[in-house]
Design a protein around this motif. Structure first.
Motif, mmCIF file in Angstrom:
data_model
loop_
_atom_site.group_PDB
_atom_site.id
_atom_site.type_symbol
_atom_site.label_atom_id
_atom_site.label_comp_id
_atom_site.label_asym_id
_atom_site.label_seq_id
_atom_site.Cartn_x
_atom_site.Cartn_y
_atom_site.Cartn_z
ATOM 1 N N TYR A 153 0.855 -1.186 0.000
ATOM 2 C CA TYR A 153 0.000 0.000 0.000
ATOM 3 C C TYR A 153 0.886 1.230 0.000
ATOM 4 C CZ TYR A 153 -3.649 -3.228 1.529
ATOM 5 O OH TYR A 153 -4.529 -4.275 1.610
ATOM 6 N N ASP A 183 -5.877 9.473 0.253
ATOM 7 C CA ASP A 183 -6.205 8.242 -0.458
ATOM 8 C C ASP A 183 -4.964 7.352 -0.516
ATOM 9 O OD1 ASP A 183 -8.613 9.520 -0.906
ATOM 10 O OD2 ASP A 183 -8.240 9.906 -3.033
ATOM 11 N N SER A 184 -5.193 6.060 -0.695
ATOM 12 C CA SER A 184 -4.070 5.145 -0.870
ATOM 13 C C SER A 184 -4.354 4.222 -2.055
ATOM 14 C CB SER A 184 -3.804 4.336 0.404
ATOM 15 O OG SER A 184 -4.848 3.444 0.663
ATOM 16 N N ALA A 230 -8.189 6.467 3.003
ATOM 17 C CA ALA A 230 -7.786 5.228 3.666
ATOM 18 C C ALA A 230 -6.439 5.320 4.382
ATOM 19 C CB ALA A 230 -7.748 4.101 2.642
ATOM 20 N N GLY A 259 -6.335 -1.582 -6.482
ATOM 21 C CA GLY A 259 -7.374 -0.787 -5.859
ATOM 22 C C GLY A 259 -6.941 0.629 -5.537
ATOM 23 N N TYR A 260 -7.906 1.506 -5.589
ATOM 24 C CA TYR A 260 -7.724 2.894 -5.170
ATOM 25 C C TYR A 260 -8.648 3.096 -3.981
ATOM 26 C CZ TYR A 260 -7.003 7.907 -5.410
ATOM 27 O OH TYR A 260 -6.635 9.198 -5.119
ATOM 28 N N LEU A 261 -8.063 3.336 -2.821
ATOM 29 C CA LEU A 261 -8.812 3.387 -1.575
ATOM 30 C C LEU A 261 -8.982 4.837 -1.121
ATOM 31 C CD1 LEU A 261 -6.722 0.514 -0.017
ATOM 32 C CD2 LEU A 261 -8.914 0.290 -1.172
ATOM 33 N N ARG A 262 -10.206 5.285 -1.132
ATOM 34 C CA ARG A 262 -10.488 6.678 -0.783
ATOM 35 C C ARG A 262 -10.416 6.877 0.731
ATOM 36 N NH1 ARG A 262 -16.097 7.568 -2.683
ATOM 37 N NH2 ARG A 262 -16.287 5.461 -1.893
#
Length: 174
Positions: A112, A148-149, A138, A133-136
């Motif tokens: 990550y 975001d990550s 996070a 994945g694009y994690l908002r």
């Protein structure tokens, strides 16, 4: 370049962690008491394997492999500021795959990074990791901000077959 298991070299670890700025980690500037506490609590060893990245007999980086007893692992990679942007990260990720897939028989490596860490994102891609994945909102930072990550992974079967399996993120509308 070589990788050597961290054997509780606390003074060297403190020097490494305190003389660098970690702009894309939760704590940008580590404090000596924080590093000491992490060592005392076994952070670098309990359930983890930590390796020094060494070049020309200098400790230039650190890889902390988390959940080492599981078949799916994640990691933390840190390079001395002097050595960033010179290909060491890419080489470290290639070594990580060789070690974890080839020697430890792990099935998946997850990484990550903050969405704004473009250098690490390029490093992941160059080393054969796939963006999954694009994690908002996070990634919580020490100052209370949230960013975001992005999730990247490598899987053993791709590594063995020298291929990339496409992800099925958009195969369904939900």
């Amino acid at each position: 370049m070589e990788f050597k298991l961290f054997l509780n070299e606390v003074d060297e670890l403190k020097a490494f962690m305190l003389t660098n700025s970690w702009d894309y980690h939760i704590h940008k500037n580590m404090k000596e008491e924080t590093v000491q506490l992490l060592v005392e609590e076994g952070y670098y060893q309990n359930g983890r394997e930590t390796y020094w990245i060494i070049d020309n007999n200098l400790k230039i980086g650190l890889i902390c492999i988390e959940d080492i007893e599981d078949s799916i692992v994640s990691f933390d990679l840190r390079l001395d500021a002097t050595y960033r942007g010179q290909g060491y990260g890419h080489y470290a990720l290639r070594w990580l795959q060789q070690y974890l897939f080839g020697e430890k028989n792990k099935i998946r490596i997850e990484g990550y990074t903050r969405a704004d860490n473009l250098s690490m994102r390029k490093c992941f891609t160059k080393a054969g990791f796939v963006k999954e994945g694009y994690l908002r909102n996070a990634w919580e930072n020490a100052d209370g901000s949230v960013t975001d990550s992005v999730l990247y992974s490598a899987i053993q079967s791709d590594w063995q077959n020298k291929t990339t399996t496409a992800i099925k993120l958009d195969d369904l509308a939900f």
